[in-house]
Design a protein around this motif. Structure first.
Motif, short mmCIF file in Angstrom:
data_model
loop_
_atom_site.label_atom_id
_atom_site.label_comp_id
_atom_site.label_asym_id
_atom_site.label_seq_id
_atom_site.Cartn_x
_atom_site.Cartn_y
_atom_site.Cartn_z
N ARG A 1 0.72 -1.36 0.13
CA ARG A 1 0.13 -0.21 -0.02
C ARG A 1 0.99 1.19 -0.02
O ARG A 1 0.48 2.24 -0.84
CB ARG A 1 -0.76 0.05 1.20
N PHE A 2 1.91 1.01 0.91
CA PHE A 2 3.05 2.46 0.93
C PHE A 2 3.55 2.57 -0.45
O PHE A 2 3.63 3.70 -1.06
CB PHE A 2 3.72 2.20 2.13
N LEU A 3 4.10 1.57 -1.01
CA LEU A 3 4.93 1.57 -2.22
C LEU A 3 4.07 2.21 -3.68
O LEU A 3 4.51 2.82 -4.28
CB LEU A 3 5.48 0.35 -2.50
N ALA A 4 2.74 1.63 -3.44
CA ALA A 4 1.96 2.35 -4.41
C ALA A 4 1.61 3.74 -4.43
O ALA A 4 1.36 4.30 -5.73
CB ALA A 4 0.32 1.64 -4.31
N ALA A 5 1.98 4.33 -3.50
CA ALA A 5 1.63 5.81 -3.20
C ALA A 5 2.95 6.54 -3.03
O ALA A 5 2.90 7.77 -3.10
CB ALA A 5 0.89 6.14 -2.08
N ALA A 6 4.00 5.87 -3.05
CA ALA A 6 5.43 6.52 -2.64
C ALA A 6 6.24 6.63 -3.82
O ALA A 6 6.25 5.71 -4.96
CB ALA A 6 6.11 5.86 -1.60
N ASN A 7 7.52 7.41 -3.94
CA ASN A 7 8.05 7.46 -4.95
C ASN A 7 9.63 7.43 -4.51
O ASN A 7 9.83 7.69 -3.17
CB ASN A 7 8.24 8.83 -5.86
N GLY A 8 10.69 6.91 -5.16
CA GLY A 8 11.81 6.79 -4.64
C GLY A 8 12.46 5.53 -4.08
O GLY A 8 13.37 5.28 -3.96
N ILE A 9 11.49 4.60 -3.29
CA ILE A 9 11.91 3.34 -2.75
C ILE A 9 11.89 2.29 -3.72
O ILE A 9 11.19 1.90 -4.31
CB ILE A 9 10.88 3.10 -1.57
N GLU A 10 13.21 1.86 -3.77
CA GLU A 10 13.52 0.83 -5.02
C GLU A 10 13.40 -0.58 -4.44
O GLU A 10 13.03 -1.26 -5.29
CB GLU A 10 14.97 1.12 -5.41
N ARG A 11 13.73 -1.02 -3.23
CA ARG A 11 13.80 -2.55 -2.83
C ARG A 11 13.39 -2.28 -1.29
O ARG A 11 13.59 -1.47 -0.26
CB ARG A 11 15.31 -2.72 -2.66
N VAL A 12 12.35 -3.41 -1.14
CA VAL A 12 11.97 -3.63 0.28
C VAL A 12 12.41 -4.94 0.69
O VAL A 12 11.75 -5.93 -0.13
CB VAL A 12 10.40 -3.30 0.58
N ILE A 13 13.26 -5.39 1.55
CA ILE A 13 13.52 -6.52 1.69
C ILE A 13 12.81 -7.20 3.00
O ILE A 13 13.12 -6.50 4.16
CB ILE A 13 15.22 -6.85 1.83
N PHE A 14 12.29 -8.28 2.85
CA PHE A 14 11.74 -8.93 3.95
C PHE A 14 12.59 -10.22 4.71
O PHE A 14 12.82 -11.08 4.00
CB PHE A 14 10.46 -9.70 3.71
N ASN A 15 13.30 -9.67 5.57
CA ASN A 15 14.39 -10.44 5.99
C ASN A 15 13.82 -11.36 7.18
O ASN A 15 13.19 -10.99 7.97
CB ASN A 15 15.53 -9.64 6.83
N VAL A 16 13.97 -12.81 6.87
CA VAL A 16 13.58 -13.76 7.92
C VAL A 16 14.69 -14.38 8.46
O VAL A 16 15.68 -14.75 7.67
CB VAL A 16 12.63 -14.64 7.20
N PHE A 17 14.60 -15.13 9.58
CA PHE A 17 15.37 -16.03 10.16
C PHE A 17 15.22 -17.37 10.21
O PHE A 17 15.95 -18.21 9.87
CB PHE A 17 15.85 -15.43 11.53
N LYS A 18 13.77 -17.58 10.36
CA LYS A 18 13.50 -18.97 10.64
C LYS A 18 12.64 -19.34 9.26
O LYS A 18 12.07 -18.50 8.71
CB LYS A 18 12.27 -19.11 11.69
N GLN A 19 12.95 -20.73 8.95
CA GLN A 19 12.65 -21.09 7.75
C GLN A 19 10.91 -21.24 7.68
O GLN A 19 10.37 -20.85 6.53
CB GLN A 19 12.85 -22.77 7.63
N GLU A 20 10.37 -21.36 8.83
CA GLU A 20 8.90 -21.00 9.01
C GLU A 20 8.35 -19.64 8.30
O GLU A 20 7.53 -19.70 7.57
CB GLU A 20 8.32 -21.16 10.42
N ASP A 21 9.15 -18.67 8.79
CA ASP A 21 8.70 -17.22 8.16
C ASP A 21 8.81 -17.03 6.62
O ASP A 21 8.14 -16.53 5.97
CB ASP A 21 9.51 -16.12 9.01
N GLU A 22 10.14 -17.80 6.22
CA GLU A 22 10.29 -17.53 4.82
C GLU A 22 9.20 -18.40 4.15
O GLU A 22 8.70 -17.90 3.01
CB GLU A 22 11.61 -18.29 4.29
N GLU A 23 8.68 -19.49 4.46
CA GLU A 23 7.58 -20.33 3.91
C GLU A 23 6.22 -19.40 3.82
O GLU A 23 5.58 -19.54 2.77
CB GLU A 23 7.55 -21.37 4.33
N ILE A 24 6.16 -18.72 4.92
CA ILE A 24 4.77 -17.84 5.15
C ILE A 24 4.96 -17.04 3.90
O ILE A 24 4.12 -16.44 3.11
CB ILE A 24 4.61 -17.57 6.56
#
Length: 261
Positions: free
Chosen positions: A231-254
């Motif tokens: 929602r934020f990126l749809a209305a924003a300019n200038g942000i090129e990458r958002v990284i969702f950093n996960v530590f657990k395998q469970e979170d990566e799968e989700i």
């Protein structure tokens, strides 16, 4: 200077400041692994106070050696999802070369004081160095009250490969998951992204805010993170990458499931 020599000198300087921990040194043998654990423990428990130039010089030398040993990961070179602005990356957030990483803080904003705790807050402060706690302390003194849930503050990153650290306090789940609590978490993501845009940064790496010690359900937290970011990126300019950093395998799968990867 060899890492073990650096560690021992840093331990000596910290114990000069905190002699009450001198007796506990007998629990740590002379090998590098245990000496590093002792050093991290002492850094974790050290309350904010003036930082000596000789300590900072040695600390920074050691942390930069360790940063190179762990390896720096350029976030802009990570593969994106079907959305060219979004990345999922499983690993140690303190390795990411990115404009800003997000730290899930407690309300004091001073980092984790529990020796060698495995929370993200402890990991980030330990890798950044004691300057990060010092800067946070100055921010909190100026503010005059605990950091509210859902807001965000930006500091330098010091010995991390990122340029900045964005600090946010997520909601702690003590009972039923309410709409108000969900809105608090959504506010964390919006506040962080607003800071990124305000400072004209191009990239940010989010940790899984509030899903660890604060017990926010992983699936719901991930849905909120993705929804608010898109929602934020749809209305924003200038942000090129958002990284969702996960530590657990469970979170990566989700994340991969919700982003249809």
């Amino acid at each position: 200077m060899e890492s073990l020599i650096l560690m021992k000198e840093l331990i000596r300087l910290l114990l000069d400041e905190m002699p009450q921990y001198q007796d506990q040194m007998v629990q740590f043998s002379e090998n590098a692994v245990l000496q590093r654990k002792l050093l991290r423990s002492l850094m974790n428990v050290r309350t904010p106070r003036p930082l000596q130039a000789n300590f900072l010089h040695l600390q920074d030398e050691l942390l930069l050696i360790e940063r190179e040993e762990k390896g720096v990961v350029d976030a802009m070179h990570l593969p994106t999802t079907s959305d060219s602005q979004l990345v999922i990356w499983q690993g140690d957030i303190t390795r990411l070369k990115v404009d800003a990483i997000v730290d899930a803080d407690n309300s004091s904003l001073l980092g984790c004081f529990y020796p060698c705790h495995d929370c993200i807050d402890n990991a980030i402060h330990s890798a950044a160095g004691l300057q990060l706690r010092d800067e946070c302390n100055h921010l909190m003194i100026a503010q005059g009250y605990d950091e509210p849930i859902g807001q965000a503050k930006l500091t330098k990153a010091y010995n991390l490969p990122s340029k900045y650290v964005i600090h946010t306090v997520g909601p702690r789940i003590r009972g039923q998951l309410t709409q108000a609590v969900c809105e608090d978490l959504a506010s964390c993501y919006r506040s962080c992204l607003t800071l990124v845009q305000a400072h004209k940064l191009k990239s940010i790496a989010f940790c899984c805010i509030a899903t660890g010690e604060y017990r926010f359900p992983n699936l719901k937290a991930t849905k909120i993170a993705i929804t608010e970011t898109k929602r934020f990126l749809a209305a924003a300019n200038g942000i090129e990458r958002v990284i969702f950093n996960v530590f657990k395998q469970e979170d990566e799968e989700i994340y991969r499931s919700l982003l249809s990867i």
